[in-house]
Motif scaffolding. Structure first.
Motif, mmCIF file in Angstrom:
data_model
loop_
_atom_site.group_PDB
_atom_site.id
_atom_site.type_symbol
_atom_site.label_atom_id
_atom_site.label_comp_id
_atom_site.label_asym_id
_atom_site.label_seq_id
_atom_site.Cartn_x
_atom_site.Cartn_y
_atom_site.Cartn_z
ATOM 1 N N ALA A 7 -7.037 -1.727 8.321
ATOM 2 C CA ALA A 7 -5.932 -2.386 9.027
ATOM 3 C C ALA A 7 -4.678 -1.519 9.020
ATOM 4 N N LEU A 8 -4.584 -0.589 8.071
ATOM 5 C CA LEU A 8 -3.429 0.297 7.988
ATOM 6 C C LEU A 8 -3.404 1.328 9.111
ATOM 7 N N GLY A 42 2.676 4.377 11.501
ATOM 8 C CA GLY A 42 3.853 5.227 11.651
ATOM 9 C C GLY A 42 4.809 5.080 10.484
ATOM 10 N N GLU A 43 5.019 3.847 10.033
ATOM 11 C CA GLU A 43 5.909 3.613 8.889
ATOM 12 C C GLU A 43 5.373 4.271 7.628
ATOM 13 N N LEU A 44 4.066 4.161 7.415
ATOM 14 C CA LEU A 44 3.455 4.759 6.224
ATOM 15 C C LEU A 44 3.596 6.279 6.251
ATOM 16 N N ILE A 45 3.321 6.881 7.391
ATOM 17 C CA ILE A 45 3.418 8.339 7.499
ATOM 18 C C ILE A 45 4.841 8.803 7.227
ATOM 19 N N ARG A 46 5.809 8.103 7.828
ATOM 20 C CA ARG A 46 7.204 8.510 7.615
ATOM 21 C C ARG A 46 7.607 8.381 6.150
ATOM 22 N N ALA A 47 7.092 7.354 5.477
ATOM 23 C CA ALA A 47 7.400 7.192 4.052
ATOM 24 C C ALA A 47 6.829 8.345 3.231
ATOM 25 N N ALA A 76 0.818 -1.220 0.000
ATOM 26 C CA ALA A 76 0.000 0.000 0.000
ATOM 27 C C ALA A 76 0.846 1.262 0.000
ATOM 28 N N ALA A 77 1.964 1.254 0.735
ATOM 29 C CA ALA A 77 2.794 2.456 0.807
ATOM 30 C C ALA A 77 3.191 2.937 -0.582
ATOM 31 N N GLY A 78 3.428 1.995 -1.488
ATOM 32 C CA GLY A 78 3.802 2.368 -2.847
ATOM 33 C C GLY A 78 2.728 3.189 -3.536
#
Length: 361
Positions: free
Chosen positions: A188-189, A196-201, A156-158
């Motif tokens: 679920a995200l 946190g990982e998604l936001i930082r990305a 999803a991050a992509g």
């Protein structure tokens, strides 16, 4: 006039057909050069409602929520109604049709809507073309971003990063949507670690793109109202720790408590008046959890100046409306702005920023 003439006619149509008809009218109005300027002269908010948030100027705290103008076809017309900012989308990297119709329902007895649209939109390329063709707007235009339905959560991050890369030069802010109930698995995200990982990305991508676009839009995160209190606290903490610039509280709910309409059993996210108290309580809790350090955008059941006033006092710096526009019509924005100005004057307050969070301290 809207309630007595236009609404009865629109409510004879299927809810989504009425939505598209209204957007078509506003899109046509947006193309008449003189109309938006004339409308803005009439709807111009009181200076007491102006404030600066995220380094951006907002003439009014009242904004348009995502989902109404997904593809940004009527931005000038919406801006002319007196909105302080507009949120378009949700947009996904690739165009997608969304879920099968019918997928939008009015709950008249509850002054609510249920939608299971499923991120139907024209994709980032089409959205960029529309936004880049617009003249400078009097209100900031935010872009709500999501993943395509067929993209698994582990990738999803992509999708979010593709949206950022494609739109950073035309977006005044990005809203990470991980809270819609209508894309399988999306919520679920919201789990704290992955969020946190998604936001930082996303934040890293906006910084990387800054040289190319000469701008770095703030990044906000939109949360659902259905999280368990402990999970809500953890997700808010993740948003704060990751360095996001703001929160939007809240998205639609899966709860059906206290509804009267026979359409309450339809699947999808519920919005409108049933969320008024719940979203205000969550805003107050988020303000306390963050110590008032993170701007909050309050959304859910704002039908009156009193509703808006309560959310500001609970801790929201800005507000958004959607369902109330369906029931109250375009004059709602002007009524909210005027009513808020009257409430501030009644209380001897010179600027709206003075009341933010006073009930949560």
């Amino acid at each position: 006039m809207y309630r007595s003439l236009a609404r009865p006619l629109l409510f004879r149509l299927d809810a989504e057909d009425a939505h598209h008809l209204t957007l078509s009218v506003l899109e046509a109005a947006s193309k008449v050069p003189i109309w938006p300027a004339l409308a803005r002269a009439i709807t111009s908010p009181d200076v007491a409602l102006g404030q600066t948030v995220f380094g951006q100027a907002f003439a009014s705290p009242i904004g348009l929520a995502a989902g109404l103008d997904k593809n940004a076809v009527a931005v000038p017309a919406f801006a002319a109604l007196g909105f302080g900012f507009l949120e378009v989308g949700t947009v996904t990297p690739r165009p997608q049709p969304g879920n099968e119709r019918p997928r939008l329902f009015r709950l008249l007895e509850d002054e609510a809507l249920i939608n299971r649209m499923g991120f139907n939109n024209g994709g980032t390329e089409a959205l960029h073309a529309r936004l880049s063709a617009l003249p400078p707007q009097p209100a900031p235009v935010w872009v709500n971003i999501g993943r395509n339905k067929d993209t698994p959560n582990e990738e999803a991050a992509g999708d979010y990063l593709k949206c950022v890369h494609a739109l950073q030069d035309v977006a005044d802010a990005f809203v990470i949507n991980v809270s819609s109930p209508n894309t399988p698995g999306l919520r679920a995200l919201q789990a704290a670690d992955g969020l946190g990982e998604l936001i930082r990305a996303v934040l890293d991508a906006t910084e990387t793109n800054r040289v190319r676009t000469l701008r770095r839009p703030p990044v906000l995160v939109k949360l659902a109202p259905d999280l368990h209190p402990a999970n809500f606290e953890a997700s808010v903490g993740a948003v704060l720790d990751a360095g996001a610039h703001g929160l939007i509280i809240s998205n639609t709910t899966l709860s059906r408590d206290g509804l009267f309409s026979e359409k309450a059993s339809e699947t999808g996210g519920l919005s409108g008046r049933p969320l008024t108290q719940k979203s205000t309580a969550l805003i107050r809790e988020a303000y306390r959890l963050t110590g008032g350090t993170l701007p909050i955008v309050g959304v859910g059941g704002i039908f009156s100046p009193a509703d808006a006033h309560a959310k500001l006092r609970a801790g929201a710096s800005l507000l958004e409306v959607y369902s109330a526009l369906v029931y109250e019509g375009p004059g709602l924005v002007r009524r909210l702005n005027r009513g808020l100005s009257d409430l501030l004057a009644r209380d001897g307050v010179t600027n709206v920023a003075e009341i933010i969070g006073v009930d949560a301290r």
